[in-house]
Motif scaffolding. Structure first.
Motif, PDB file in Angstrom:
ATOM      1  N   VAL A  96     -50.558  23.072  -5.702  1.00 26.73           N
ATOM      2  CA  VAL A  96     -51.346  21.895  -6.088  1.00 26.73           C
ATOM      3  C   VAL A  96     -52.345  21.524  -5.004  1.00 26.73           C
ATOM      4  O   VAL A  96     -52.170  21.862  -3.834  1.00 26.73           O
ATOM      5  CB  VAL A  96     -50.449  20.662  -6.386  1.00 26.73           C
ATOM      6  CG1 VAL A  96     -49.400  20.963  -7.422  1.00 26.73           C
ATOM      7  CG2 VAL A  96     -49.808  20.127  -5.134  1.00 26.73           C
ATOM      8  N   LEU A  97     -53.377  20.824  -5.426  1.00 30.19           N
ATOM      9  CA  LEU A  97     -54.300  20.191  -4.486  1.00 30.19           C
ATOM     10  C   LEU A  97     -53.818  18.761  -4.331  1.00 30.19           C
ATOM     11  O   LEU A  97     -53.831  17.985  -5.288  1.00 30.19           O
ATOM     12  CB  LEU A  97     -55.736  20.222  -5.008  1.00 30.19           C
ATOM     13  CG  LEU A  97     -56.760  19.515  -4.122  1.00 30.19           C
ATOM     14  CD1 LEU A  97     -56.840  20.172  -2.753  1.00 30.19           C
ATOM     15  CD2 LEU A  97     -58.125  19.503  -4.790  1.00 30.19           C
ATOM     16  N   LEU A  98     -53.349  18.428  -3.130  1.00 24.91           N
ATOM     17  CA  LEU A  98     -52.818  17.104  -2.834  1.00 24.91           C
ATOM     18  C   LEU A  98     -53.892  16.294  -2.127  1.00 24.91           C
ATOM     19  O   LEU A  98     -54.473  16.754  -1.145  1.00 24.91           O
ATOM     20  CB  LEU A  98     -51.582  17.215  -1.938  1.00 24.91           C
ATOM     21  CG  LEU A  98     -50.995  15.909  -1.434  1.00 24.91           C
ATOM     22  CD1 LEU A  98     -50.386  15.126  -2.584  1.00 24.91           C
ATOM     23  CD2 LEU A  98     -49.953  16.180  -0.365  1.00 24.91           C
ATOM     24  N   LYS A  99     -54.165  15.085  -2.621  1.00 24.05           N
ATOM     25  CA  LYS A  99     -55.130  14.173  -2.001  1.00 24.05           C
ATOM     26  C   LYS A  99     -54.394  12.876  -1.671  1.00 24.05           C
ATOM     27  O   LYS A  99     -53.912  12.191  -2.568  1.00 24.05           O
ATOM     28  CB  LYS A  99     -56.276  13.860  -2.964  1.00 24.05           C
ATOM     29  CG  LYS A  99     -57.078  15.061  -3.379  1.00 24.05           C
ATOM     30  CD  LYS A  99     -58.120  14.684  -4.412  1.00 24.05           C
ATOM     31  CE  LYS A  99     -58.856  15.906  -4.908  1.00 24.05           C
ATOM     32  NZ  LYS A  99     -59.840  15.560  -5.941  1.00 24.05           N
ATOM     33  N   LEU A 100     -54.303  12.553  -0.395  1.00 20.51           N
ATOM     34  CA  LEU A 100     -53.689  11.291   0.011  1.00 20.51           C
ATOM     35  C   LEU A 100     -54.755  10.208   0.052  1.00 20.51           C
ATOM     36  O   LEU A 100     -55.875  10.441   0.505  1.00 20.51           O
ATOM     37  CB  LEU A 100     -53.041  11.415   1.383  1.00 20.51           C
ATOM     38  CG  LEU A 100     -51.807  12.297   1.490  1.00 20.51           C
ATOM     39  CD1 LEU A 100     -51.254  12.242   2.910  1.00 20.51           C
ATOM     40  CD2 LEU A 100     -50.742  11.884   0.495  1.00 20.51           C
ATOM     41  N   LYS A 101     -54.394   9.006  -0.414  1.00 17.74           N
ATOM     42  CA  LYS A 101     -55.315   7.870  -0.336  1.00 17.74           C
ATOM     43  C   LYS A 101     -55.519   7.472   1.128  1.00 17.74           C
ATOM     44  O   LYS A 101     -54.602   7.573   1.939  1.00 17.74           O
ATOM     45  CB  LYS A 101     -54.738   6.651  -1.064  1.00 17.74           C
ATOM     46  CG  LYS A 101     -54.801   6.698  -2.543  1.00 17.74           C
ATOM     47  CD  LYS A 101     -54.263   5.374  -3.069  1.00 17.74           C
ATOM     48  CE  LYS A 101     -54.424   5.233  -4.550  1.00 17.74           C
ATOM     49  NZ  LYS A 101     -53.925   3.927  -5.001  1.00 17.74           N
ATOM     50  N   ALA A 102     -56.704   6.997   1.430  1.00 16.13           N
ATOM     51  CA  ALA A 102     -56.967   6.458   2.763  1.00 16.13           C
ATOM     52  C   ALA A 102     -56.175   5.165   2.938  1.00 16.13           C
ATOM     53  O   ALA A 102     -55.875   4.465   1.962  1.00 16.13           O
ATOM     54  CB  ALA A 102     -58.461   6.190   2.933  1.00 16.13           C
ATOM     55  N   THR A 103     -55.855   4.831   4.165  1.00 14.16           N
ATOM     56  CA  THR A 103     -55.112   3.605   4.454  1.00 14.16           C
ATOM     57  C   THR A 103     -55.849   2.386   3.896  1.00 14.16           C
ATOM     58  O   THR A 103     -55.237   1.498   3.300  1.00 14.16           O
ATOM     59  CB  THR A 103     -54.898   3.453   5.969  1.00 14.16           C
ATOM     60  OG1 THR A 103     -54.230   4.627   6.447  1.00 14.16           O
ATOM     61  CG2 THR A 103     -54.066   2.235   6.294  1.00 14.16           C
ATOM     62  N   ALA A 104     -57.169   2.346   4.034  1.00 18.46           N
ATOM     63  CA  ALA A 104     -57.973   1.217   3.549  1.00 18.46           C
ATOM     64  C   ALA A 104     -57.920   1.082   2.027  1.00 18.46           C
ATOM     65  O   ALA A 104     -58.140  -0.003   1.487  1.00 18.46           O
ATOM     66  CB  ALA A 104     -59.428   1.379   3.998  1.00 18.46           C
ATOM     67  N   GLY A 118     -49.470  10.014   8.509  1.00 15.30           N
ATOM     68  CA  GLY A 118     -49.512  11.239   7.719  1.00 15.30           C
ATOM     69  C   GLY A 118     -48.134  11.651   7.231  1.00 15.30           C
ATOM     70  O   GLY A 118     -47.124  11.016   7.542  1.00 15.30           O
ATOM     71  N   ILE A 119     -48.099  12.735   6.461  1.00 14.98           N
ATOM     72  CA  ILE A 119     -46.834  13.276   5.972  1.00 14.98           C
ATOM     73  C   ILE A 119     -46.650  14.678   6.541  1.00 14.98           C
ATOM     74  O   ILE A 119     -47.615  15.375   6.851  1.00 14.98           O
ATOM     75  CB  ILE A 119     -46.769  13.297   4.427  1.00 14.98           C
ATOM     76  CG1 ILE A 119     -47.843  14.216   3.835  1.00 14.98           C
ATOM     77  CG2 ILE A 119     -46.877  11.894   3.862  1.00 14.98           C
ATOM     78  CD1 ILE A 119     -47.704  14.457   2.351  1.00 14.98           C
TER      79      ILE A 119
END
Length: 160
Positions: A64-72, A79-80
């Motif tokens: 999969v392509l994983l996209k984490l949301k920005a903190t803002a 991070g993970i």
């Protein structure tokens, strides 16, 4: 009665006594029943077969392509790392607001953390459950949650 399942060229085939009775195209999620009588007779056997698979803890792995949301934007502050096990939410019911989340681990092999706001191709492994099969097709997107908070999104690129 002999039941045989196999995946080849991104297609799932189910045979009963050597005869093709069901086919599912994993890229699109479309399926076709070739022998309705055999498939109906096979339903109870399939349920027992799925229970045995669950007891064996068989895994389904997808790239999969994983996209984490920005903190803002409401994402994590940190991070993970590989081996992270969040909740995976494929749909939000409209009527009662309860979510069905699936447990799956996220792994990759370069040893670096994925930071908020970043994206990366990773492997997600799910314990096989009959309910999850309907959601797995190439291009399918879902949300990554920590409890009720959505921290990112994933999209299936390929089956492993």
């Amino acid at each position: 009665m002999l039941i045989h399942k196999e995946v080849k060229d991104r297609e799932l085939y189910v045979y009963m006594n050597g005869k093709l009775i069901y086919k599912r195209w994993l890229d699109t999620g479309a399926s076709k029943v070739f022998d309705v009588m055999a498939y109906d007779k096979n339903t109870l056997v399939s349920i027992k077969d799925l229970q045995q698979q669950r007891e064996k803890r068989e895994l389904i792995a997808v790239s999969v392509l994983l996209k984490l949301k920005a903190t803002a934007d409401g994402g994590r502050r940190t991070g993970i790392l590989s081996g992270y096990r969040p909740d995976h939410v494929f749909e939000y019911p409209e009527n009662d607001g309860r979510l069905e989340a699936f447990m799956g681990d996220i792994t990759w092999y370069d040893g670096l953390a994925i930071e908020p706001g970043e994206e990366k191709v990773v492997t997600v492994r799910f314990f096989f459950r009959p309910q999850i099969e309907q959601y797995l097709s190439i291009g399918r997107k879902w949300q990554i949650h920590e409890g009720p908070v959505c921290i990112g999104e994933a999209e299936i690129i390929d089956f492993i």
